[in-house]
Design an enzyme around this catalytic site. Structure first.
Site, PDB file in Angstrom:
ATOM      1  N   ARG A   1      -4.587 -21.490  17.103  1.00  0.00           N
ATOM      2  CA  ARG A   1      -4.253 -20.338  16.247  1.00  0.00           C
ATOM      3  C   ARG A   1      -5.355 -20.151  15.216  1.00  0.00           C
ATOM      4  O   ARG A   1      -5.148 -20.261  14.021  1.00  0.00           O
ATOM      5  CB  ARG A   1      -2.886 -20.535  15.628  1.00  0.00           C
ATOM      6  CG  ARG A   1      -1.888 -20.717  16.744  1.00  0.00           C
ATOM      7  CD  ARG A   1      -0.647 -20.234  16.772  1.00  0.00           C
ATOM      8  NE  ARG A   1      -0.098 -18.980  16.678  1.00  0.00           N
ATOM      9  CZ  ARG A   1       1.202 -18.808  16.458  1.00  0.00           C
ATOM     10  NH1 ARG A   1       1.961 -19.840  16.257  1.00  0.00           N
ATOM     11  NH2 ARG A   1       1.704 -17.613  16.420  1.00  0.00           N
TER      12      ARG A   1
ATOM     13  N   GLN B   1      -6.989 -14.629  17.316  1.00  0.00           N
ATOM     14  CA  GLN B   1      -5.869 -13.771  16.901  1.00  0.00           C
ATOM     15  C   GLN B   1      -5.571 -12.647  17.894  1.00  0.00           C
ATOM     16  O   GLN B   1      -4.417 -12.324  18.145  1.00  0.00           O
ATOM     17  CB  GLN B   1      -6.142 -13.178  15.521  1.00  0.00           C
ATOM     18  CG  GLN B   1      -5.579 -14.065  14.417  1.00  0.00           C
ATOM     19  CD  GLN B   1      -5.865 -13.547  13.029  1.00  0.00           C
ATOM     20  OE1 GLN B   1      -6.431 -12.476  12.848  1.00  0.00           O
ATOM     21  NE2 GLN B   1      -5.483 -14.317  12.037  1.00  0.00           N
TER      22      GLN B   1
ATOM     23  N   ASP C   1      -3.334 -13.849  20.721  1.00  0.00           N
ATOM     24  CA  ASP C   1      -2.200 -14.674  20.312  1.00  0.00           C
ATOM     25  C   ASP C   1      -0.873 -14.077  20.778  1.00  0.00           C
ATOM     26  O   ASP C   1      -0.227 -13.304  20.077  1.00  0.00           O
ATOM     27  CB  ASP C   1      -2.232 -14.827  18.783  1.00  0.00           C
ATOM     28  CG  ASP C   1      -1.226 -15.836  18.275  1.00  0.00           C
ATOM     29  OD1 ASP C   1      -0.321 -16.212  19.049  1.00  0.00           O
ATOM     30  OD2 ASP C   1      -1.331 -16.235  17.115  1.00  0.00           O
TER      31      ASP C   1
ATOM     32  N   SER D   1       2.299 -14.655  18.601  1.00  0.00           N
ATOM     33  CA  SER D   1       2.470 -13.750  17.465  1.00  0.00           C
ATOM     34  C   SER D   1       2.923 -12.362  17.908  1.00  0.00           C
ATOM     35  O   SER D   1       3.843 -11.791  17.327  1.00  0.00           O
ATOM     36  CB  SER D   1       1.159 -13.616  16.681  1.00  0.00           C
ATOM     37  OG  SER D   1       0.879 -14.817  16.012  1.00  0.00           O
TER      38      SER D   1
ATOM     39  N   TYR E   1       1.749 -25.558  11.179  1.00  0.00           N
ATOM     40  CA  TYR E   1       3.140 -25.516  11.613  1.00  0.00           C
ATOM     41  C   TYR E   1       4.003 -26.386  10.706  1.00  0.00           C
ATOM     42  O   TYR E   1       3.498 -27.187   9.927  1.00  0.00           O
ATOM     43  CB  TYR E   1       3.271 -26.031  13.050  1.00  0.00           C
ATOM     44  CG  TYR E   1       2.704 -25.103  14.085  1.00  0.00           C
ATOM     45  CD1 TYR E   1       3.354 -23.918  14.415  1.00  0.00           C
ATOM     46  CD2 TYR E   1       1.532 -25.392  14.750  1.00  0.00           C
ATOM     47  CE1 TYR E   1       2.860 -23.058  15.371  1.00  0.00           C
ATOM     48  CE2 TYR E   1       1.013 -24.543  15.714  1.00  0.00           C
ATOM     49  CZ  TYR E   1       1.685 -23.379  16.020  1.00  0.00           C
ATOM     50  OH  TYR E   1       1.184 -22.534  16.963  1.00  0.00           O
TER      51      TYR E   1
HETATM   52  P1  NAD Z   1       7.117 -20.991  14.647  1.00  0.00           P
HETATM   53  O1  NAD Z   1       7.662 -19.951  15.567  1.00  0.00           O
HETATM   54  O2  NAD Z   1       6.650 -22.272  15.222  1.00  0.00           O
HETATM   55  O3  NAD Z   1       8.217 -21.303  13.518  1.00  0.00           O
HETATM   56  C1  NAD Z   1       8.825 -20.277  12.771  1.00  0.00           C
HETATM   57  C2  NAD Z   1       8.993 -20.707  11.333  1.00  0.00           C
HETATM   58  O4  NAD Z   1      10.046 -21.663  11.204  1.00  0.00           O
HETATM   59  C3  NAD Z   1       7.766 -21.378  10.735  1.00  0.00           C
HETATM   60  O5  NAD Z   1       7.319 -20.601   9.640  1.00  0.00           O
HETATM   61  C4  NAD Z   1       8.270 -22.746  10.304  1.00  0.00           C
HETATM   62  O6  NAD Z   1       7.645 -23.201   9.123  1.00  0.00           O
HETATM   63  C5  NAD Z   1       9.749 -22.490  10.108  1.00  0.00           C
HETATM   64  N1  NAD Z   1      10.597 -23.683  10.091  1.00  0.00           N
HETATM   65  C6  NAD Z   1      10.544 -24.792  10.872  1.00  0.00           C
HETATM   66  N2  NAD Z   1      11.517 -25.667  10.530  1.00  0.00           N
HETATM   67  C7  NAD Z   1      12.232 -25.093   9.534  1.00  0.00           C
HETATM   68  C8  NAD Z   1      13.365 -25.505   8.764  1.00  0.00           C
HETATM   69  N3  NAD Z   1      13.958 -26.674   8.992  1.00  0.00           N
HETATM   70  N4  NAD Z   1      13.829 -24.666   7.805  1.00  0.00           N
HETATM   71  C9  NAD Z   1      13.217 -23.466   7.581  1.00  0.00           C
HETATM   72  N5  NAD Z   1      12.154 -23.021   8.282  1.00  0.00           N
HETATM   73  C10 NAD Z   1      11.654 -23.832   9.243  1.00  0.00           C
HETATM   74  O7  NAD Z   1       5.942 -20.396  13.766  1.00  0.00           O
HETATM   75  P2  NAD Z   1       4.945 -19.202  14.043  1.00  0.00           P
HETATM   76  O8  NAD Z   1       5.605 -17.932  13.664  1.00  0.00           O
HETATM   77  O9  NAD Z   1       4.444 -19.312  15.435  1.00  0.00           O
HETATM   78  O10 NAD Z   1       3.793 -19.482  12.992  1.00  0.00           O
HETATM   79  C11 NAD Z   1       3.441 -20.795  12.602  1.00  0.00           C
HETATM   80  C12 NAD Z   1       2.241 -20.783  11.702  1.00  0.00           C
HETATM   81  O11 NAD Z   1       1.073 -20.356  12.398  1.00  0.00           O
HETATM   82  C13 NAD Z   1       2.352 -19.875  10.521  1.00  0.00           C
HETATM   83  O12 NAD Z   1       1.727 -20.522   9.442  1.00  0.00           O
HETATM   84  C14 NAD Z   1       1.525 -18.698  10.862  1.00  0.00           C
HETATM   85  O13 NAD Z   1       1.038 -18.001   9.740  1.00  0.00           O
HETATM   86  C15 NAD Z   1       0.417 -19.380  11.596  1.00  0.00           C
HETATM   87  N6  NAD Z   1      -0.289 -18.461  12.463  1.00  0.00           N
HETATM   88  C16 NAD Z   1      -1.654 -18.406  12.360  1.00  0.00           C
HETATM   89  C17 NAD Z   1      -2.348 -17.511  13.166  1.00  0.00           C
HETATM   90  C18 NAD Z   1      -3.838 -17.427  13.095  1.00  0.00           C
HETATM   91  O14 NAD Z   1      -4.444 -17.823  12.133  1.00  0.00           O
HETATM   92  N7  NAD Z   1      -4.457 -16.930  14.129  1.00  0.00           N
HETATM   93  C19 NAD Z   1      -1.669 -16.700  14.032  1.00  0.00           C
HETATM   94  C20 NAD Z   1      -0.282 -16.789  14.088  1.00  0.00           C
HETATM   95  C21 NAD Z   1       0.407 -17.687  13.303  1.00  0.00           C
END
Ligand code: NAD
Length: 378
Positions: free
Chosen positions: A122, A127, A130, A133, A226
């Protein structure tokens, strides 16, 4: 490797997306590649065969698979699809690398070069590829619309001749990509929105969308941006504070996930028991076990105290036109790393290609998956 890119009808019930849209077929043709589709491949996503220009249609999946240098998929290929591919063919799609060991072994044994888009790093450069996302965005959006539909209340505040309606109080649990889109959607519908997550950096993101950050005093930032799994004490603390808070909430949309693990159970049966009649919970994590103890995937449970717990499946598929368009663009951007002079030439020096690879040339290339399945040998 020559350059024939294929897609077939997705067979998983409820799956409406297609991995190759007319827009991307046109781009692949312009890059000098051949496109072969099973008839009707895009129909369920509202892309009829006639929308695809200058591609070849074949009558069966088997006929397409036999021609494929690259197979683009949404859902993981089934056994007969893997068997129908030529040795050395490439498969790109959601391949569920954390589960489905039998399928991964079949990909390995059949010498398929497979890329699991879940493994894509990620990073900023990735991006545009992805898929997690792009598809999570649609899922978060649809989850809120389902909640609005099931709820017996307006979301916005209304001043009417029949009195003033107070806005619905909506809580979004988990503020990753899906959660942030859910927050934005619930805000657009005029509700009073709160969000919470265990990653502290989400506070700013939640607040930037005009929602309030619900601080439960638990922080669990893990590797790679994560969340990590919470300890027993942290979970107990989170649950105690949350139970109290939920008594006053109308709608909860849960989106919490920890990669490669079952969804964390955050909303307990006791918490639901403490909620008001008419409250709604939409559990976006239903397919991976659910964030609520009462969630049943594919069902709506009405509790004795009048709370609806909705466990929708295939949320991204509900917005199949835009989710297919985004998904196909993601895959095209990824495949473009390996298109040279009208042919497929996998560039193993590119870290995105190397790290997304699940199987190649009879071996499992993803280290954690290889260890799980082969016990570290090889
Ligand atoms: P995900 O689908 O794995 O999880 C969804 C959310 O659930 C996360 O924000 C996580 O912190 C939260 N979570 C986990 N356990 C929890 C709990 N017990 N209580 C409350 N919340 C909880 O996550 P995602 O949407 O795929 O994104 C994960 C990370 O990756 C984020 O920081 C996002 O910004 C980042 N990301 C970066 C890029 C990039 O830079 N290219 C692209 C996409 C996402």
């Amino acid at each position: 490797m020559a350059g024939t890119v294929c897609a077939v009808v997705e067979r998983v019930p409820g799956e409406r997306r297609v991995a190759l849209t007319p827009e991307i077929a046109k781009k692949l043709r312009a890059a000098g590649l051949t496109v072969v589709l099973e008839k009707g491949a895009g129909v369920s996503a509202a892309f009829p065969d006639t929308a695809y220009i200058d591609v070849e249609f074949v009558d069966s999946a088997a006929a397409a698979l036999a021609r494929a240098d690259v197979l683009l998929k949404v859902q993981p290929p089934e056994d007969d699809e893997i068997a129908g591919l030529r040795e050395g063919a490439v498969v790109i799609g959601f391949l569920q690398p954390h589960t489905g060991d039998a399928r991964i072994k079949a990909l390995r044994d059949h010498k398929i070069t497979s890329f699991a888009m879940e493994l894509l790093p990620r990073t900023t450069r990735a991006q545009a590829m992805d898929v997690l996302s792009s598809q999570a965005g649609m899922a978060g959006y649809k989850a809120v619309l389902i909640a609005a539909q099931v709820s017996g209340k307006f979301f916005p505040m209304l001043t009417t001749a029949a009195g003033t309606i107070r806005p619905s109080k909506v809580l979004i649990v988990g503020a990753g990509v899906a959660g942030l889109q859910a927050i934005a959607t619930a805000r657009r519908l005029g509700s009073q929105v709160e969000g919470f997550d265990v990653r502290p950096e989400t506070r700013e993101q939640i607040e930037s969308l005009g929602a309030k950050f619900l601080d439960l005093g638990v922080s669990a930032a893990g590797a790679g941006g994560y969340a990590r799994e919470l300890t027993a004490e942290e979970r107990a603390e989170q649950q105690r504070k949350l139970a109290e808070h939920l008594k006053n909430i109308d709608v909860i949309v849960t989106t919490a996930a920890v990669p490669g693990r079952a969804a964390p159970k955050i909303i307990t049966a006791a918490m639901v028991e403490g909620m008001k009649a008419g409250s709604v919970i939409v559990d976006l994590a239903a397919e991976t076990g659910g964030n609520c103890e009462l969630t049943r995937a594919g069902e709506t449970v009405l509790t004795a105290n009048g709370v609806s717990v909705v466990g929708p499946t295939h949320l991204a598929s509900m917005g199949c036109i835009h989710s297919s368009e985004m998904y196909a663009r993601n895959l095209h951007n990824f495949l473009s790393l390996s298109i040279k002079d009208g042919a497929i030439a996998l560039d193993w020096t590119d870290d995105l290609v190397a790290q997304t690879c699940l199987t190649h040339d009879g071996a499992i290339k993803h280290a954690a998956t290889q260890q799980r399945i082969e016990g570290g040998a090889g």
